[in-house]
Design a protein around this motif. Structure first.
Motif, PDB file in Angstrom:
ATOM      1  N   GLN A 101     -11.049 -26.326  24.650  1.00  0.00           N
ATOM      2  CA  GLN A 101     -11.339 -27.356  24.138  1.00  0.00           C
ATOM      3  C   GLN A 101     -10.600 -28.458  23.443  1.00  0.00           C
ATOM      4  O   GLN A 101     -10.669 -29.429  22.422  1.00  0.00           O
ATOM      5  CB  GLN A 101     -12.655 -26.943  22.711  1.00  0.00           C
ATOM      6  N   GLY A 102      -9.668 -28.448  24.557  1.00  0.00           N
ATOM      7  CA  GLY A 102      -8.419 -28.902  23.867  1.00  0.00           C
ATOM      8  C   GLY A 102      -7.097 -29.089  22.848  1.00  0.00           C
ATOM      9  O   GLY A 102      -7.602 -27.225  22.197  1.00  0.00           O
ATOM     10  N   ASP A 103      -6.187 -28.710  21.903  1.00  0.00           N
ATOM     11  CA  ASP A 103      -5.351 -28.240  21.963  1.00  0.00           C
ATOM     12  C   ASP A 103      -5.854 -28.729  20.438  1.00  0.00           C
ATOM     13  O   ASP A 103      -6.183 -28.954  19.432  1.00  0.00           O
ATOM     14  CB  ASP A 103      -4.078 -29.774  21.306  1.00  0.00           C
ATOM     15  N   ILE A 104      -5.122 -26.805  19.657  1.00  0.00           N
ATOM     16  CA  ILE A 104      -5.636 -26.561  18.249  1.00  0.00           C
ATOM     17  C   ILE A 104      -4.693 -26.132  17.657  1.00  0.00           C
ATOM     18  O   ILE A 104      -3.564 -25.336  18.204  1.00  0.00           O
ATOM     19  CB  ILE A 104      -6.310 -25.403  18.051  1.00  0.00           C
ATOM     20  N   LEU A 105      -4.509 -26.494  16.712  1.00  0.00           N
ATOM     21  CA  LEU A 105      -3.220 -26.327  15.267  1.00  0.00           C
ATOM     22  C   LEU A 105      -3.628 -25.194  14.808  1.00  0.00           C
ATOM     23  O   LEU A 105      -4.562 -25.186  14.084  1.00  0.00           O
ATOM     24  CB  LEU A 105      -2.657 -27.137  14.657  1.00  0.00           C
ATOM     25  N   GLU A 110      -0.394 -14.221  16.728  1.00  0.00           N
ATOM     26  CA  GLU A 110      -0.414 -13.327  17.425  1.00  0.00           C
ATOM     27  C   GLU A 110       0.350 -14.855  18.528  1.00  0.00           C
ATOM     28  O   GLU A 110      -0.042 -15.787  18.562  1.00  0.00           O
ATOM     29  CB  GLU A 110      -1.502 -13.453  18.292  1.00  0.00           C
ATOM     30  N   ASP A 111       1.110 -14.906  19.680  1.00  0.00           N
ATOM     31  CA  ASP A 111       1.273 -14.921  20.050  1.00  0.00           C
ATOM     32  C   ASP A 111       0.336 -15.003  22.037  1.00  0.00           C
ATOM     33  O   ASP A 111       0.384 -14.309  22.469  1.00  0.00           O
ATOM     34  CB  ASP A 111       3.040 -14.888  21.064  1.00  0.00           C
ATOM     35  N   VAL A 112      -0.438 -16.163  21.905  1.00  0.00           N
ATOM     36  CA  VAL A 112      -1.018 -15.749  23.098  1.00  0.00           C
ATOM     37  C   VAL A 112      -0.958 -17.112  24.396  1.00  0.00           C
ATOM     38  O   VAL A 112      -1.047 -18.117  23.937  1.00  0.00           O
ATOM     39  CB  VAL A 112      -2.618 -16.729  22.561  1.00  0.00           C
ATOM     40  N   LYS A 113      -0.519 -16.559  24.937  1.00  0.00           N
ATOM     41  CA  LYS A 113      -0.262 -17.017  26.138  1.00  0.00           C
ATOM     42  C   LYS A 113      -0.664 -17.360  27.500  1.00  0.00           C
ATOM     43  O   LYS A 113      -0.675 -18.584  27.773  1.00  0.00           O
ATOM     44  CB  LYS A 113       0.911 -16.239  27.349  1.00  0.00           C
ATOM     45  N   GLU A 114      -1.949 -16.720  27.603  1.00  0.00           N
ATOM     46  CA  GLU A 114      -3.013 -17.323  28.051  1.00  0.00           C
ATOM     47  C   GLU A 114      -4.251 -18.472  28.005  1.00  0.00           C
ATOM     48  O   GLU A 114      -4.374 -18.395  26.392  1.00  0.00           O
ATOM     49  CB  GLU A 114      -3.723 -16.529  29.017  1.00  0.00           C
ATOM     50  N   LEU A 115      -4.881 -19.165  28.107  1.00  0.00           N
ATOM     51  CA  LEU A 115      -6.017 -20.302  28.040  1.00  0.00           C
ATOM     52  C   LEU A 115      -6.668 -19.488  27.379  1.00  0.00           C
ATOM     53  O   LEU A 115      -7.750 -18.280  27.738  1.00  0.00           O
ATOM     54  CB  LEU A 115      -6.270 -21.278  29.311  1.00  0.00           C
ATOM     55  N   THR A 151      18.810 -25.871   4.471  1.00  0.00           N
ATOM     56  CA  THR A 151      18.287 -26.561   4.558  1.00  0.00           C
ATOM     57  C   THR A 151      17.461 -26.537   3.636  1.00  0.00           C
ATOM     58  O   THR A 151      17.128 -25.738   2.907  1.00  0.00           O
ATOM     59  CB  THR A 151      17.010 -27.934   5.499  1.00  0.00           C
ATOM     60  N   PRO A 152      16.928 -28.030   2.044  1.00  0.00           N
ATOM     61  CA  PRO A 152      16.687 -27.535   1.606  1.00  0.00           C
ATOM     62  C   PRO A 152      14.722 -27.860   1.157  1.00  0.00           C
ATOM     63  O   PRO A 152      14.683 -27.498   1.118  1.00  0.00           O
ATOM     64  CB  PRO A 152      16.903 -28.773   0.617  1.00  0.00           C
ATOM     65  N   VAL A 153      14.310 -28.480   2.727  1.00  0.00           N
ATOM     66  CA  VAL A 153      13.066 -28.450   3.161  1.00  0.00           C
ATOM     67  C   VAL A 153      12.722 -27.104   3.647  1.00  0.00           C
ATOM     68  O   VAL A 153      12.965 -25.889   4.376  1.00  0.00           O
ATOM     69  CB  VAL A 153      13.221 -29.670   4.674  1.00  0.00           C
ATOM     70  N   LYS A 154      11.392 -27.013   2.900  1.00  0.00           N
ATOM     71  CA  LYS A 154      10.878 -25.695   3.107  1.00  0.00           C
ATOM     72  C   LYS A 154      10.275 -25.900   4.397  1.00  0.00           C
ATOM     73  O   LYS A 154       9.972 -27.184   4.972  1.00  0.00           O
ATOM     74  CB  LYS A 154       9.656 -25.552   2.212  1.00  0.00           C
ATOM     75  N   ILE A 155      10.709 -24.877   5.488  1.00  0.00           N
ATOM     76  CA  ILE A 155       9.547 -24.759   6.794  1.00  0.00           C
ATOM     77  C   ILE A 155       8.844 -23.306   6.891  1.00  0.00           C
ATOM     78  O   ILE A 155       8.792 -22.121   6.302  1.00  0.00           O
ATOM     79  CB  ILE A 155      11.307 -24.251   7.485  1.00  0.00           C
ATOM     80  N   PHE A 156       8.019 -23.858   7.531  1.00  0.00           N
ATOM     81  CA  PHE A 156       5.746 -23.189   7.352  1.00  0.00           C
ATOM     82  C   PHE A 156       6.453 -23.431   8.853  1.00  0.00           C
ATOM     83  O   PHE A 156       6.916 -23.996   9.839  1.00  0.00           O
ATOM     84  CB  PHE A 156       5.295 -24.420   7.121  1.00  0.00           C
ATOM     85  N   ARG A 157       5.572 -21.795   9.457  1.00  0.00           N
ATOM     86  CA  ARG A 157       5.069 -21.916  11.067  1.00  0.00           C
ATOM     87  C   ARG A 157       3.873 -22.391  11.260  1.00  0.00           C
ATOM     88  O   ARG A 157       2.777 -21.360  10.186  1.00  0.00           O
ATOM     89  CB  ARG A 157       5.635 -20.583  11.083  1.00  0.00           C
ATOM     90  N   GLY A 158       3.417 -22.666  12.297  1.00  0.00           N
ATOM     91  CA  GLY A 158       2.155 -22.751  13.014  1.00  0.00           C
ATOM     92  C   GLY A 158       1.787 -22.669  14.688  1.00  0.00           C
ATOM     93  O   GLY A 158       3.126 -21.967  15.024  1.00  0.00           O
ATOM     94  N   ASN A 159       1.494 -22.297  15.243  1.00  0.00           N
ATOM     95  CA  ASN A 159       1.075 -22.530  16.193  1.00  0.00           C
ATOM     96  C   ASN A 159       0.003 -23.226  16.926  1.00  0.00           C
ATOM     97  O   ASN A 159      -1.242 -24.277  16.327  1.00  0.00           O
ATOM     98  CB  ASN A 159       0.367 -21.092  16.508  1.00  0.00           C
ATOM     99  N   GLU A 160       0.420 -24.559  18.007  1.00  0.00           N
ATOM    100  CA  GLU A 160      -0.440 -25.274  18.273  1.00  0.00           C
ATOM    101  C   GLU A 160      -0.887 -24.627  20.356  1.00  0.00           C
ATOM    102  O   GLU A 160      -0.604 -24.418  21.332  1.00  0.00           O
ATOM    103  CB  GLU A 160       0.098 -26.631  19.160  1.00  0.00           C
ATOM    104  N   PHE A 161      -2.436 -23.983  20.009  1.00  0.00           N
ATOM    105  CA  PHE A 161      -2.817 -23.456  21.072  1.00  0.00           C
ATOM    106  C   PHE A 161      -3.286 -24.400  22.016  1.00  0.00           C
ATOM    107  O   PHE A 161      -4.725 -25.487  21.532  1.00  0.00           O
ATOM    108  CB  PHE A 161      -3.717 -22.703  20.473  1.00  0.00           C
ATOM    109  N   THR A 162      -3.562 -24.543  23.581  1.00  0.00           N
ATOM    110  CA  THR A 162      -4.310 -25.167  23.938  1.00  0.00           C
ATOM    111  C   THR A 162      -5.524 -24.574  24.701  1.00  0.00           C
ATOM    112  O   THR A 162      -5.675 -22.795  24.502  1.00  0.00           O
ATOM    113  CB  THR A 162      -3.476 -25.491  25.199  1.00  0.00           C
ATOM    114  N   THR A 163      -6.702 -24.819  24.008  1.00  0.00           N
ATOM    115  CA  THR A 163      -8.353 -23.925  24.084  1.00  0.00           C
ATOM    116  C   THR A 163      -8.741 -24.685  25.721  1.00  0.00           C
ATOM    117  O   THR A 163      -8.746 -26.449  25.852  1.00  0.00           O
ATOM    118  CB  THR A 163      -8.304 -24.192  23.484  1.00  0.00           C
TER     119      THR A 163
END
Ligand code: ZN
Ligand code: ZN
Length: 211
Positions: A70-74, A80-85, A56-68
């Motif tokens: 206090q709600g979801d945080i981008l 790090e991949d953190v599996k626990e809350l 694709t010509p579209v640029k691809i970036f990485r983020g992560n959506e963590f559940t805390t």
């Protein structure tokens, strides 16, 4: 540079029905310059992104959506991949140490259903939520919540003098690009993405350009 900062693909996000190749294809079709893959609690590997980027010509970036607690945080710029809350304090410390950036995702999702008291919630009361002490920005346009919920987020961001971002939160193909963040500068990599987020050099729009 028009970027959808919040998307989910299958199978990394089990709630999504969109294959990664279809996502980037749709992003190109609707005129996006970039997308950010923000799966739940799991980060794409750089080599996998490089492979996807060839399609694709579209640029691809990485983020992560963590559940805390206090709600979801981008989160951007945290490897790090953190599996626990996580608690919001733990996540903030870790992301700060990594030089990353944190955005409160859909901060008022469902607030109308919290109870009658929430219906009368003032901007002042809404802005006093603990989570806002720990983030760098608020998601003020999210494709999966109501206009009223987005509007409350926008008013709270203004009240707190925090930047407001937009993303579709796409879990289906037809949702890609529903809300986008328009950056003033060209962004080549995740480090530059974080710099532009931090500098606040962006505005939000929907697919038709409405703010
Ligand atoms: Zn979420
Ligand atoms: Zn999401």
């Amino acid at each position: 540079m028009r970027i959808d900062l919040h998307t989910h693909t299958s199978p990394r996000s089990p709630c999504s029905s969109v294959a990664p190749l279809d996502l980037v294809g749709e992003a190109a079709r609707v005129g996006l310059d970039g997308i950010c893959l923000t799966e739940h609690q799991v980060l794409w590997r750089p080599d996998e992104i490089a492979e996807l980027a060839q399609a694709t010509p579209v640029k691809i970036f990485r983020g992560n959506e963590f559940t805390t607690n206090q709600g979801d945080i981008l989160v951007f710029g945290y490897e790090e991949d953190v599996k626990e809350l996580l608690t919001i304090e733990e996540l903030r410390d870790a992301v700060t140490a990594a030089g990353g950036f944190m955005i409160a995702a859909h901060p008022f999702r469902g607030f109308k259903t919290f109870g009658i008291g929430q219906l009368q919630m003032t901007v002042e009361q809404a802005a006093s939520r603990k989570v806002f002490d720990f983030v760098d920005a608020l998601e003020i346009r999210n494709g999966k919540v109501s206009d009223q919920e987005n509007e409350m987020a926008a008013r709270v961001a203004a009240r707190l003098d925090l930047a407001g971002t937009a993303g579709s939160d796409a879990h289906r193909l037809d949702e890609v690009g529903k809300w986008v963040t328009d950056f003033e500068r060209e962004i080549e990599n995740e480090q530059e993405l974080i710099e532009e987020l931090r500098a606040g050099r962006f505005t939000v729009a929907d697919a038709s350009g409405r703010e």
